[in-house]
Every structure is written in structure tokens, then in C-alpha cells.
Design a protein around this motif. Structure first.
Motif, PDB file in Angstrom:
ATOM      1  N   VAL A  77       6.363  -7.347  -5.936  1.00 35.67           N
ATOM      2  CA  VAL A  77       5.940  -6.776  -4.643  1.00 35.67           C
ATOM      3  C   VAL A  77       5.419  -5.216  -5.183  1.00 35.67           C
ATOM      4  O   VAL A  77       4.317  -4.863  -4.649  1.00 35.67           O
ATOM      5  N   GLU A  78       5.912  -4.831  -6.368  1.00 38.68           N
ATOM      6  CA  GLU A  78       5.240  -3.514  -6.824  1.00 38.68           C
ATOM      7  C   GLU A  78       3.856  -3.676  -7.168  1.00 38.68           C
ATOM      8  O   GLU A  78       2.994  -2.749  -6.895  1.00 38.68           O
ATOM      9  N   GLU A  79       3.230  -4.963  -7.912  1.00 42.60           N
ATOM     10  CA  GLU A  79       2.016  -4.995  -8.096  1.00 42.60           C
ATOM     11  C   GLU A  79       1.248  -5.036  -6.887  1.00 42.60           C
ATOM     12  O   GLU A  79       0.097  -4.664  -6.919  1.00 42.60           O
ATOM     13  N   ILE A  80       1.525  -5.738  -5.924  1.00 47.00           N
ATOM     14  CA  ILE A  80       0.792  -5.888  -4.625  1.00 47.00           C
ATOM     15  C   ILE A  80       0.707  -4.438  -3.859  1.00 47.00           C
ATOM     16  O   ILE A  80      -0.476  -4.285  -3.481  1.00 47.00           O
ATOM     17  N   ILE A  81       1.971  -3.569  -3.801  1.00 45.09           N
ATOM     18  CA  ILE A  81       1.508  -2.275  -3.309  1.00 45.09           C
ATOM     19  C   ILE A  81       0.555  -1.392  -4.315  1.00 45.09           C
ATOM     20  O   ILE A  81      -0.212  -0.802  -3.676  1.00 45.09           O
ATOM     21  N   LYS A  82       0.739  -1.506  -5.618  1.00 45.67           N
ATOM     22  CA  LYS A  82      -0.136  -0.794  -6.285  1.00 45.67           C
ATOM     23  C   LYS A  82      -1.700  -1.133  -6.268  1.00 45.67           C
ATOM     24  O   LYS A  82      -2.431  -0.534  -6.595  1.00 45.67           O
TER      25      LYS A  82
END
Length: 411
Positions: A77-82
Motif C-alpha cells: 500500500v505504501e508503494e502505491i501511495i508513494k
């Protein structure tokens, strides 16, 4: 209104919209300038419009395609938000506002021209003059402040990859010029010529996005500020009705006629301002819905990105400043119209209605009843937009961020 006063009024209104017009021209749009007459001018305007709309459209498509490609893979999820989900949300609002301005150009031009009919070129008392002066001064400060955050923020994003590239070269490290945004390309973008094209595409695409955002938002806050100012000037006029200092040396019948005529003028002005406000509401209601829906997500994602992407931390901090300012000014001026229109009812009560004859009192009662239904903007008719809406957006953003950050820490 005399013709010379109308010309002065139109010039003053156009001056308040001059900053908005600068960004509109960059996108090939304007409802202040005269339509282009020569072939060369038409080509320039058409070229600017085609380039800006194409950049915005393909930037938006590329950003969503990149996000979809991440979702289709096994990424966190953090990669998508980043991956700058908040930028895709910002560009979505910008593209929607670009379409809004383009579709309603003739309507906005008509609205501005009609506003000059009741624009206060000269004011009869010091209170009205102070209201006009303070309103225009506050509007100029807000326009400059809002422009600063957006323009400075996008240039920070544009120059960060270049600054990082030069910094690594100065330290003797291996360095490659990166990209500004996360955009999906259906071709190999690592080749030097293609890389330069992609970088310039992202740079000018970001500038077109900010131009569209500033065009629509400055137009909204300017027209909302003018309507609020005129409503407050109307309050001053209404409060003076029936006062003891008003034409005390004329006979009672003439006083009654003068009082009734003043009330009729106030009712007409009030009706026109309501009409202007409703036209502005109808034009911006869909965009306001996008603002309300996407602002919470954008603010949440950019705050979360600050923790994940230290290289872009400064640019993201400027972005969150622009996002908070963008929704804040919209809610502030929408709330200002709400309070100014509600204040008309208070002005009727504070007037000298008890000194008026029955006919004038009945006319004031009609004005009082209509003004008890305040003028307000909505998010596609679902909810009114006020400062309470802004507080709700901030609370929702914090809730989203807390949820994301807690899940991230547990992993």
C-alpha cells in the motif's frame, strides 16, 4: 448607471480578475479579453488551448495507468501511495476545472458584464467606502498568497530531480536525471531523446495543471468576494431605511415614497445577487463535489508520502500547503457568502422599519422572509460548503492518515 460609470465599473472588475486571466491565457482561455479577430491571434489561442488540454489529458491518463499497473502487481500500500496518488487527484481536479472554464466561458463573460450594472463605482457614505476598500484589499492579498503556494510548489517539484542530479554530480557520484511524476509510458523512456521528451512533458503538464487550478479557483474566490461585498453594501443601505436622519425636512408623503423606492431598489439588488450566486453555484457545483471528495484523500496521501519519500519531502510539504490553502479559500469564501446573505435579514431588523408606513413595512417583510433563506454553495447539491465543511475534511484526512500510518507501522 451612467455609461461612464459602467466603463469604470467594468475596468475595476476586470482588474480584480487580471491574475485569473493571466493563467487562463496560458491555457488558451479568457472571458475578459475581446475574442481574437486576426487569424494569427486565433491560431495562438487555439494552439495554447490544444497544447494545454492535451498535456492535462495525457498526464492524467499516464498517472492513472501507472497506479493501475501498481495495483495489478504485488506491491504494498505504501508503494502505491508513494507513487503520487495525491498528484493524480490534484490533476483530476485541475482537468475538471479546465473543462468547467472552457464550457462556461460565455456564461462567465455574461456574468461579469452584468455585475458591472450594480458595481459600486462611488459610495455615498464612509461605511460603504470602507467595506469596498477592505474587501478588495483582502481579495488581492488572498490571490497573491494562493498563487504563491501553487506556483512555487510546482516549480519545487519540477526542479527537485535537477537539483538532486547536480548535487550527486558535484559529489562525484554516479547520477541520472530522474522524472518529476510517476507516469506510465507505452515505450522505453530510458533513451536520451525520449527521456528528455518525457521530462519536458511532465514539467509542462504540471504547469498546465496548476494554471487550470489557479484559473478556476481565483475566478471562484473573486466572484464570491464581489457578491459578498455587494451583499454587505446592501446591508448598509437597508439599515439606513427609516432612520431619523433621512430626509427629515421633506413632507411625510415624500418620505414614504422615498422609503418605498429605496426598499424596491434593495429588493431588486438582492434578487440580482441571488441570481449571480445561483449561476456561480450551478457552474462550480460539480467541481466543488470533486474538491470535497478528493481533498481528504489528497491531504492524507501527501502527509503519508512525507514519511516515505524524504527526497521529495520539501515538495510534498509545499503540496500540502497548496492543498490546504486550495480547499480553505473555497470554503472560506463560500462561508463568507453564506454569512453575508444571512446578514441581510439582520439588517432589515436593525433598520428603522418601525418608523415606516404599513406599505413599506410589508415590503420589508417580503425582503426579510426571502433573506432568511441564505445563499450558499453546495457540493453537487449534496451538502452546503462552509467552514464546517473544511473542518470535516481535515478531520477525515487525519482519520485516513492515522489508519494508514498504523497499518504501516505494524508491518
Amino acid at each position: 448607471m451612467a455609461e461612464n460609470e459602467r466603463v469604470i465599473a467594468q475596468r475595476e472588475i476586470d482588474e480584480t480578475l487580471s491574475k485569473c486571466n493571466i493563467f487562463m491565457r496560458l491555457n488558451g482561455l479568457s472571458f475578459i479579453d475581446a475574442p481574437p479577430k486576426t487569424t494569427q491571434d486565433k491560431i495562438k489561442v487555439y494552439f495554447a488551448f490544444v497544447v494545454s488540454s492535451s498535456l492535462l489529458f495525457w498526464m492524467l491518463v499516464g498517472e492513472f495507468a501507472f497506479t493501475v499497473s501498481l495495483l495489478s502487481g504485488s506491491v504494498s500500500v505504501e508503494e502505491i501511495i508513494k507513487s503520487y496518488v495525491h498528484i493524480a487527484g490534484y490533476d483530476s481536479m485541475s482537468f475538471g476545472k479546465f473543462i468547467l472554464i472552457w464550457y462556461n466561458t460565455s456564461a462567465f463573460r455574461k456574468l461579469v458584464n452584468e455585475l458591472s450594472d450594480i458595481w459600486p463605482v462611488t459610495t455615498s457614505d464612509s461605511a460603504s467606502a470602507e467595506i469596498k476598500r477592505n474587501s478588495l484589499h483582502a481579495l488581492r492579498i488572498m490571490q497573491i498568497f494562493y498563487m504563491f503556494w501553487n506556483v512555487f510548489g510546482v516549480w519545487m517539484y519540477n526542479l527537485t530531480p535537477i537539483a538532486l542530479y547536480l548535487y550527486q554530480l558535484a559529489r562525484g557520484e554516479h547520477s541520472e536525471l530522474g522524472y518529476i511524476w510517476h507516469v506510465y509510458y507505452p515505450f522505453d523512456r530510458t533513451k536520451p531523446a525520449v527521456h528528455a521528451f518525457a521530462f519536458l512533458f511532465e514539467m509542462f503538464g504540471g504547469l498546465s495543471s496548476v494554471n487550470s487550478m489557479l484559473s478556476a479557483d481565483i475566478l471562484f474566490i473573486t466572484m464570491a468576494s464581489h457578491i459578498s461585498m455587494l451583499l454587505r453594501l446592501l446591508q448598509v443601505k437597508i439599515r439606513a431605511i427609516g432612520t431619523s436622519g433621512q430626509d427629515v425636512h421633506v413632507e411625510k408623503y415624500k418620505q414614504s415614497q422615498y422609503c418605498y423606492g429605496t426598499i424596491v431598489d434593495a429588493v431588486k439588488i438582492h434578487q440580482r445577487l441571488i441570481s449571480y450566486g445561483n449561476d456561480l453555484e450551478n457552474a462550480f457545483t460539480i467541481v466543488n463535489l470533486l474538491n470535497v471528495l478528493l481533498s481528504s484523500v489528497n491531504i492524507c496521501c501527501v502527509v503519508f508520502s512525507i514519511f516515505l519519500e524524504p527526497v521529495m519531502e520539501m515538495g510534498n510539504k509545499l503540496f500540502i500547503g497548496a492543498a490546504l490553502t486550495q480547499m480553505g479559500v473555497v470554503c472560506w469564501y463560500a462561508d463568507d457568502i453564506y454569512r453575508a446573505s444571512a446578514g441581510v435579514a439582520d439588517a432589515v431588523y436593525e433598520s428603522g422599519w418601525y418608523r415606516c408606513d404599513p406599505r413599506c413595512r410589508r415590503a420589508l417583510l417580503v425582503l426579510l422572509q426571502r433573506s432568511q433563506k441564505p445563499l450558499y454553495f453546495t457540493a453537487f447539491k449534496f451538502r452546503p460548503i462552509t467552514m464546517i465543511t473544511y473542518s470535516s475534511i481535515l478531520t477525515t484526512s487525519y482519520s485516513y492518515f492515522t489508519l494508514l500510518y498504523t497499518a504501516y507501522r505494524r508491518n
